[in-house]
Design a protein around this motif. Structure first.
Motif, short mmCIF file in Angstrom:
data_model
loop_
_atom_site.label_atom_id
_atom_site.label_comp_id
_atom_site.label_asym_id
_atom_site.label_seq_id
_atom_site.Cartn_x
_atom_site.Cartn_y
_atom_site.Cartn_z
N LEU A 193 0.84 -1.21 0.00
CA LEU A 193 0.00 0.00 0.00
C LEU A 193 0.87 1.25 0.00
O LEU A 193 0.64 2.20 -0.76
N PHE A 194 1.86 1.25 0.86
CA PHE A 194 2.73 2.42 1.02
C PHE A 194 3.44 2.75 -0.28
O PHE A 194 3.40 3.89 -0.77
N ILE A 195 4.07 1.76 -0.90
CA ILE A 195 4.81 2.01 -2.13
C ILE A 195 3.87 2.47 -3.23
O ILE A 195 4.15 3.43 -3.95
N ALA A 196 2.73 1.78 -3.36
CA ALA A 196 1.80 2.12 -4.44
C ALA A 196 1.37 3.58 -4.31
O ALA A 196 1.45 4.35 -5.27
N VAL A 197 0.95 3.97 -3.12
CA VAL A 197 0.44 5.34 -2.96
C VAL A 197 1.56 6.36 -3.14
O VAL A 197 1.40 7.36 -3.85
N VAL A 198 2.70 6.11 -2.52
CA VAL A 198 3.80 7.09 -2.61
C VAL A 198 4.26 7.24 -4.06
O VAL A 198 4.50 8.36 -4.54
N ALA A 199 4.37 6.13 -4.79
CA ALA A 199 4.84 6.21 -6.17
C ALA A 199 3.81 6.89 -7.06
O ALA A 199 4.15 7.78 -7.86
N ILE A 200 2.54 6.51 -6.91
CA ILE A 200 1.51 7.07 -7.80
C ILE A 200 1.28 8.54 -7.48
O ILE A 200 1.31 9.40 -8.37
N ILE A 237 13.71 2.23 -2.92
CA ILE A 237 14.00 3.04 -1.72
C ILE A 237 12.85 2.96 -0.72
O ILE A 237 13.05 2.77 0.48
N MET A 238 11.62 3.05 -1.23
CA MET A 238 10.48 2.97 -0.32
C MET A 238 10.36 1.56 0.27
O MET A 238 10.01 1.42 1.44
N ALA A 239 10.67 0.55 -0.53
CA ALA A 239 10.59 -0.82 -0.02
C ALA A 239 11.55 -0.99 1.15
O ALA A 239 11.19 -1.56 2.19
N HIS A 240 12.76 -0.47 1.01
CA HIS A 240 13.70 -0.72 2.10
C HIS A 240 13.34 0.10 3.33
O HIS A 240 13.54 -0.35 4.45
N ILE A 241 12.73 1.26 3.13
CA ILE A 241 12.26 2.02 4.29
C ILE A 241 11.13 1.26 4.98
O ILE A 241 11.08 1.12 6.20
N SER A 242 10.22 0.75 4.17
CA SER A 242 9.05 0.11 4.73
C SER A 242 9.38 -1.22 5.42
O SER A 242 8.81 -1.56 6.45
N LEU A 243 10.34 -1.96 4.86
CA LEU A 243 10.70 -3.24 5.49
C LEU A 243 11.42 -3.03 6.83
O LEU A 243 11.41 -3.90 7.68
N LYS A 244 12.04 -1.85 6.98
CA LYS A 244 12.78 -1.59 8.23
C LYS A 244 11.96 -0.81 9.23
O LYS A 244 12.43 -0.51 10.31
N ILE A 245 10.75 -0.43 8.86
CA ILE A 245 10.05 0.59 9.64
C ILE A 245 9.91 0.20 11.11
O ILE A 245 9.62 -0.94 11.45
N ILE A 266 -4.05 0.70 7.60
CA ILE A 266 -4.33 1.83 6.70
C ILE A 266 -4.01 3.16 7.38
O ILE A 266 -3.46 4.07 6.75
N ALA A 267 -4.30 3.25 8.67
CA ALA A 267 -4.00 4.48 9.41
C ALA A 267 -2.50 4.76 9.38
O ALA A 267 -2.07 5.91 9.18
N VAL A 268 -1.71 3.72 9.56
CA VAL A 268 -0.26 3.90 9.55
C VAL A 268 0.23 4.27 8.15
O VAL A 268 1.13 5.09 7.98
N VAL A 269 -0.40 3.65 7.15
CA VAL A 269 -0.03 3.97 5.76
C VAL A 269 -0.27 5.45 5.49
O VAL A 269 0.56 6.13 4.89
N ILE A 270 -1.40 5.97 5.96
CA ILE A 270 -1.71 7.39 5.74
C ILE A 270 -0.60 8.27 6.32
O ILE A 270 -0.10 9.18 5.66
N GLN A 322 4.36 11.55 5.24
CA GLN A 322 5.75 11.90 5.44
C GLN A 322 6.62 11.70 4.20
O GLN A 322 7.50 12.49 3.93
N MET A 323 6.37 10.63 3.44
CA MET A 323 7.34 10.24 2.42
C MET A 323 6.98 10.60 0.99
O MET A 323 7.80 10.42 0.09
#
Lengths: 273, 323
Positions: B98-105, B252-260, B190-194, B199-200
Motif C-alpha cells: 500500500l505504502f509504495i503504491a500510494v507514494v509512487a503514484i 528506496i520505499m521498499a527498504h524504508i518500509s521493510l525496516k520501519i 491503513i492508518a499507519v499507511v496514511i 511523510q514520504m
C-alpha cells in the motif's frame, strides 16, 4: 497548451486540496499547542483557541530542555566528524581510484541500507565493553560509523564533477595527495559540506532506534523524550503537541532556510532512515 | 539527472584516470591509508556485526545471561510458527504494498501536476516536501492524535455519516485463515499507511520532479509537432521515460518500509491482536524488553535478508558501467 486551458482550474483545486491535507497536521499541532488545557477537549480539537496560551510551550520546554541539549551535543560533533570522514573517503574514491576501489565502494554503500536491528545486539555489547553505553559519545560514535556510507557517497558524487584535469595539473606542479585535498578539493567543497551537513543533521536529529536502545533517562536525545511524553498515562495533548513542535523546530528551520540543499542531499543519496 | 547512486561521472571525460603510476606510488599509498579507517570500521561494524548477529540468532541466548550454545534454526522455526511473527509478516507485506503504491503514484502525479507551469509552484512543492524534514516520531505522535477514533478527522467524517476506528480497528479485510493468523488487509494498517504517505510522498515527488526536469523540452516539442495531444505525450513519451525513477522509488520505499520501526512504535505500537505490529517493533520488544536476544537476532536477520533481496541487485546493477 490545450489540455492545461481546460483543466487548470481543476489542477489548482486538486493541488490546494492536497496541500490542505499536508498542512492539516501542522494546523492541529499549532492550534492545540496554543490552547490552555481546559480547551483541549476532544470535540473542540479543530477550533481555534479563544485565548492564546503559551503555557504548554513553557511546560514542554522545561521537560524537554535537557534532551534538546543532548540532541545538540550529539548532532553537532557527529555531523562534523562524519562530514570530514565522508569528504576524505569521497576524495579517495573519486580521484585516487585503485584496483578494487569500486567494489570496496559498493561494499561500503551496502551499509546504508541495512536495518540497524541487524547490528544492534553486538553494538550494545561493544559499547558496554568500551564504557560508551548510555553516553552521548557512544551515540556520536555510532552515527559517525553508520554515516560513512551516505557521506562517502555524497562526497564521491560531488567530487566527480570536479574535472580530473585540475588534479592532474596540480600533480604536474608537484602537489601530492594532501596538498591537492587542502588547496583544490576543500575550497571547492563548500556546497558539498553544506548538503552533507544538513543531511546528517536532519537524520541524526530525527533518529530513534539507536537513541532509544543506547541511552537511558538523562542521556536521551529529544526524540526519545518526546516519545516518552506520550507514553505517560494522562496525555496532556497541548503539551504533547508543543513538545512535538519544539522537537521538530531545528530540522524545520533548516528545511525552511536551506531547503534547496536538503533536497539536493535527498536526491544525491536517495535514502532516508 | 538520475537521482540515484549511479549519478557520478556524468560530465567527466572518459579515460582520464590514466596516470603516471611510478611517481605516485607514495601518494597512492597515502590515499589508501586515508580510506583505511573507514574500511576497517565498515568491515567490523557492518559486516562483522551482521555475522555476530547471525551467530546470536543460532544460539540459545533467550535470557538476560548470554548463552552462546548452538541452537540450530530453533529460533527461526519458533518465529515462523509464532502468531505474532506471522502477523508481522502479513502486516509488513500489506503495509509495503500500500505504502509504495500510494507514494509512487501520488508522487508521480504531483510531479506532473507541478510541471504544468503552475503559479505558486514552489509554495506547493514546499508544502509537499516539508514533512520529510520531520522525524517519524513526530509524525507518529501527531497522526496518533489525528486518527484517534474519538477525535481528529472522525469529527469531520461523522458529518458525512462516516466513522472509522482507524488504528484501533482489529478487523481484517478479505481475511482467511493462514497458519495461525487471519490473512488479509488489517484495517488498522491503513492508518499507519496514511501517516507514512504523508511523510514520504515528498521524497518520491522530488525524485520524479528531478526526472521530469531532466527530460529535454525538445522531446515534448517534437511529439507536439507530430500532432500528439498533451495527454498522449505524457502517456507515450514522458511516463515511459520516468520508469527508471519508478524503479528507484520502489526500491528506496521498499527498504524504508521493510525496516520501519519508529513511526509505528510512536503511533500505535503492536496494537490489539498485533494488527499494526511489524518485525522492527517485535525485534525491539523481544530483545530489549524481554531479553529474548536470540529471537531478536533472528528477527533482525530476517529483516536484513528481506532488505538485501531488493538492495543487492539494485546496488550491483546501478554500479555497473560506473567504473
Amino acid at each position: 497548451m490545450a489540455l492545461s486551458r481546460i483543466s487548470k482550474p481543476l489542477l489548482y483545486l486538486l493541488l490546494i486540496a492536497l496541500s490542505l491535507f499536508f498542512l492539516m497536521p501542522i494546523y492541529v499541532m499549532l492550534v492545540t499547542s496554543l490552547k490552555p488545557l481546559d480547551q483541549v477537549t476532544l470535540s473542540d480539537m479543530w477550533k481555534l483557541p479563544t485565548v492564546l496560551d503559551f503555557s504548554s510551550y513553557s511546560t514542554a520546554f522545561e521537560k524537554l530542555l535537557p534532551n534538546l541539549l543532548n540532541s545538540f551535543y550529539l548532532v553537532i560533533p557527529a555531523t562534523i566528524l562524519s562530514a570530514l570522514l565522508g569528504s576524505l573517503n569521497g576524495y579517495v574514491l573519486s580521484k585516487w581510484k585503485f584496483k578494487g576501489s569500486e567494489i570496496l565502494f559498493t561494499a561500503i554503500l551496502f551499509g546504508m541500507f541495512i536495518p540497524y536491528q541487524s547490528i544492534l545486539i553486538p553494538m550494545i555489547q561493544f559499547l558496554r565493553d568500551a564504557g560508551l553505553y548510555n553516553t552521548i559519545t557512544g551515540l556520536v560514535f555510532v552515527h559517525v560509523v553508520y554515516g560513512i556510507p551516505i557521506t562517502t557517497l555524497m562526497f564521491r558524487n560531488f567530487y566527480a564533477s570536479i574535472p580530473d584535469e585540475m588534479i592532474e595539473s596540480a600533480m604536474i606542479d608537484g602537489a601530492g595527495f594532501l596538498r591537492i585535498f587542502r588547496y583544490i578539493i576543500l575550497p571547492l567543497s563548500i556546497t558539498g559540506f553544506v548538503v552533507v551537513a544538513i543531511w546528517q543533521f536532519t537524520n541524526i536529529w530525527n533518529e530513534f532506534l539507536f537513541a532509544v536502545t543506547i541511552t537511558t533517562s538523562d542521556q536521551q536525545p529529544i526524540m526519545v523524550a518526546l516519545q516518552n511524553l506520550s507514553g505517560s498515562q494522562i496525555v496532556q495533548w497541548n503539551v504533547q503537541m508543543a513538545g512535538a513542535l519544539l522537537a521538530a523546530l531545528p530540522t524545520l528551520l533548516v528545511y525552511i532556510f536551506l531547503g534547496k540543499y536538503f533536497v539536493k542531499g535527498l536526491l544525491a543519496g536517495s535514502v532516508k532512515g | 539527472m538520475e537521482p540515484s547512486i549511479t549519478k557520478p561521472e556524468t560530465a567527466v571525460m572518459p579515460g582520464v584516470t590514466v596516470r603516471k603510476k611510478k611517481k605516485l606510488t607514495a601518494d597512492r599509498l597515502l590515499a589508501i591509508s586515508f580510506l583505511l579507517p573507514s574500511i576497517v570500521l565498515i568491515a567490523i561494524f557492518v559486516y562483522g556485526f551482521i555475522g555476530w548477529t547471525g551467530y546470536v540468532s543460532l544460539s540459545n541466548w533467550n535470557t538476560l545471561v548470554p548463552d552462546f550454545s548452538f541452537a540450530g534454526l530453533k529460533n527461526y522455526i519458533f518465529l515462523f510458527q509464532d502468531f505474532r511473527f506471522q502477523a508481522d509478516l502479513r502486516n509488513t507485506l500489506i503495509f509495503t504494498i500500500l505504502f509504495i503504491a500510494v507514494v509512487a503514484i501520488v508522487g508521480q502525479l504531483l510531479a506532473i501536476f507541478l510541471d504544468q507551469k503552475i503559479r505558486g509552484e514552489s509554495i506547493f512543492r514546499n508544502i509537499f516536501f516539508f514533512p520529510m524534514a520531520l522525524s517519524f516520531v513526530v509524525t507518529g505522535v501527531v497522526w496518533q492524535w489525528l486518527l484517534n477514533p474519538t477525535t481528529g478527522v472522525n469529527l469531520f467524517l461523522k458529518k458525512f455519516g462516516l466513522e472509522s476506528m482507524w488504528y484501533t480497528e482489529t478487523n481484517i479485510l478479505a481475511g482467511f485463515k493462514l497458519g495461525k493468523i487471519e490473512f488479509g488487509v488489517p484495517v488498522a494498517i491503513i492508518a499507519v499507511v496514511i501517516a507514512a504517505v504523508w511523510q514520504m510522498t515528498g521524497f518520491s515527488l522530488a525524485m520524479y520532479l528531478a526526472g521530469l526536469r531532466a527530460i529535454p523540452e525538445e522531446l515534448k516539442e517534437a511529439a507536439r509537432m507530430d500532432g500528439a495531444s498533451e495527454i498522449t505525450i505524457y502517456r507515450k513519451v514522458i511516463i515511459p521515460l520516468l520508469k527508471p525513477i519508478t524503479v528507484s522509488v520502489i526500491i528506496i520505499m521498499a527498504h524504508i518500509s521493510l525496516k520501519i520501526f519508529d513511526l509505528i512504535y510512536a503511533m500505535t505500537g503492536p496494537g490489539a491482536n498485533f494488527v499494526t505490529d511489524v518485525p522492527g517493533v517485535y525485534m525491539f520488544e523481544a530483545t530489549f524488553r524481554g531479553n529474548y536476544y536470540a529471537n531478536g537476532a533472528a528477527i533482525a536477520i530476517i529483516m536484513l535478508l528481506s532488505v538485501a533481496i531488493f538492495i543487492v541487485p539494485y546496488l550491483i546493477s546501478s554500479r555497473k558501467g560506473d567504473a
